[in-house]
Write a protein that holds these residues in place. Structure first.
Motif, PDB file in Angstrom:
ATOM      1  N   ILE A   1       0.892  -1.155   0.000  1.00  0.00           N
ATOM      2  CA  ILE A   1       0.000   0.000   0.000  1.00  0.00           C
ATOM      3  C   ILE A   1       0.933   1.209   0.000  1.00  0.00           C
ATOM      4  O   ILE A   1       1.953   1.219   0.680  1.00  0.00           O
ATOM      5  CB  ILE A   1      -0.902  -0.008   1.243  1.00  0.00           C
ATOM      6  N   MET A   2       0.576   2.238  -0.773  1.00  0.00           N
ATOM      7  CA  MET A   2       1.435   3.411  -0.862  1.00  0.00           C
ATOM      8  C   MET A   2       0.626   4.668  -0.602  1.00  0.00           C
ATOM      9  O   MET A   2      -0.598   4.688  -0.744  1.00  0.00           O
ATOM     10  CB  MET A   2       2.082   3.507  -2.251  1.00  0.00           C
ATOM     11  N   MET A   3       1.316   5.728  -0.252  1.00  0.00           N
ATOM     12  CA  MET A   3       0.622   6.983   0.012  1.00  0.00           C
ATOM     13  C   MET A   3       1.509   8.180  -0.277  1.00  0.00           C
ATOM     14  O   MET A   3       2.724   8.046  -0.430  1.00  0.00           O
ATOM     15  CB  MET A   3       0.136   7.042   1.450  1.00  0.00           C
TER      16      MET A   3
ATOM     17  N   ASN B   1      -5.197   7.653   9.843  1.00  0.00           N
ATOM     18  CA  ASN B   1      -3.890   7.821  10.469  1.00  0.00           C
ATOM     19  C   ASN B   1      -2.990   6.656  10.129  1.00  0.00           C
ATOM     20  O   ASN B   1      -3.318   5.504  10.407  1.00  0.00           O
ATOM     21  CB  ASN B   1      -4.038   7.930  11.987  1.00  0.00           C
ATOM     22  N   CYS B   2      -1.854   6.975   9.499  1.00  0.00           N
ATOM     23  CA  CYS B   2      -0.906   5.938   9.106  1.00  0.00           C
ATOM     24  C   CYS B   2       0.462   6.214   9.707  1.00  0.00           C
ATOM     25  O   CYS B   2       0.909   7.361   9.706  1.00  0.00           O
ATOM     26  CB  CYS B   2      -0.764   5.895   7.591  1.00  0.00           C
TER      27      CYS B   2
ATOM     28  N   CYS C   1       6.442  10.602  -1.119  1.00  0.00           N
ATOM     29  CA  CYS C   1       5.748   9.323  -1.208  1.00  0.00           C
ATOM     30  C   CYS C   1       6.256   8.449  -0.076  1.00  0.00           C
ATOM     31  O   CYS C   1       7.401   8.589   0.372  1.00  0.00           O
ATOM     32  CB  CYS C   1       5.929   8.668  -2.574  1.00  0.00           C
ATOM     33  N   ALA C   2       5.397   7.581   0.389  1.00  0.00           N
ATOM     34  CA  ALA C   2       5.742   6.799   1.568  1.00  0.00           C
ATOM     35  C   ALA C   2       5.014   5.469   1.570  1.00  0.00           C
ATOM     36  O   ALA C   2       3.956   5.314   0.966  1.00  0.00           O
ATOM     37  CB  ALA C   2       5.385   7.578   2.843  1.00  0.00           C
ATOM     38  N   LYS C   3       5.626   4.524   2.259  1.00  0.00           N
ATOM     39  CA  LYS C   3       4.959   3.254   2.507  1.00  0.00           C
ATOM     40  C   LYS C   3       4.515   3.259   3.966  1.00  0.00           C
ATOM     41  O   LYS C   3       5.344   3.432   4.858  1.00  0.00           O
ATOM     42  CB  LYS C   3       5.895   2.069   2.261  1.00  0.00           C
TER      43      LYS C   3
ATOM     44  N   GLU D   1       1.310  15.885   6.951  1.00  0.00           N
ATOM     45  CA  GLU D   1      -0.097  15.510   6.854  1.00  0.00           C
ATOM     46  C   GLU D   1      -0.294  14.566   5.679  1.00  0.00           C
ATOM     47  O   GLU D   1       0.359  14.667   4.633  1.00  0.00           O
ATOM     48  CB  GLU D   1      -1.003  16.734   6.710  1.00  0.00           C
ATOM     49  N   TRP D   2      -1.223  13.645   5.891  1.00  0.00           N
ATOM     50  CA  TRP D   2      -1.529  12.641   4.883  1.00  0.00           C
ATOM     51  C   TRP D   2      -2.350  13.264   3.760  1.00  0.00           C
ATOM     52  O   TRP D   2      -3.256  14.052   4.013  1.00  0.00           O
ATOM     53  CB  TRP D   2      -2.294  11.514   5.561  1.00  0.00           C
TER      54      TRP D   2
END
Length: 124
Positions: free
Chosen positions: A35-37, A108-109, A98-100, A48-49
């Motif tokens: 999953i990526m964000m 909230n991740c 970008c983040a995993k 912030e996401w």
């Protein structure tokens, strides 16, 4: 360790558009499991996401402040994550990463790892 490399940031006028990319050093097989964000951090503010996408791209989540303006996408064969930014506002100015996520609890991740970021500046 997987490396993430963002690109595509720049200076754009309000109302303009940009496309951010993030390429992973992982194999296609590994990247497909992630999953990526995208997250962002404006000067003097907390991280912030922004948006998240599941492993096959079929499910996407967005922060309320970007719904209808930003689109997250991925190309697993190219090991690349994208963020299309439209109708940009001055308040979108930030470093975009970008983040995993390690795990997520609702919106909230916790981040497992992220790239170095690409700067987006929205100004007239």
């Amino acid at each position: 360790e997987v490396q993430l490399a963002e690109s595509g940031g720049g200076l754009v006028r309000p109302g303009g558009s940009l496309t951010l990319s993030c390429t992973a050093s992982a194999s296609e097989e590994t990247f497909t499991k992630y999953i990526m964000m995208w997250v962002r951090q404006a000067p003097g503010k907390e991280l912030e996401w922004v948006a998240r996408i599941n492993t096959d791209g079929a499910v996407r989540w967005y922060a309320d402040f970007v719904k209808g303006r930003f689109t997250i996408d991925r190309d697993n064969a190219a090991k690349t994550l994208y963020l299309q930014l439209n109708s940009l506002k001055t308040e979108d100015t930030a470093m975009y990463y970008c983040a995993k996520p390690r795990y997520c609890n609702g919106d909230n991740c916790a981040i497992e790892f992220r790239g170095q970021g690409t700067q987006v500046t929205v100004s007239s």
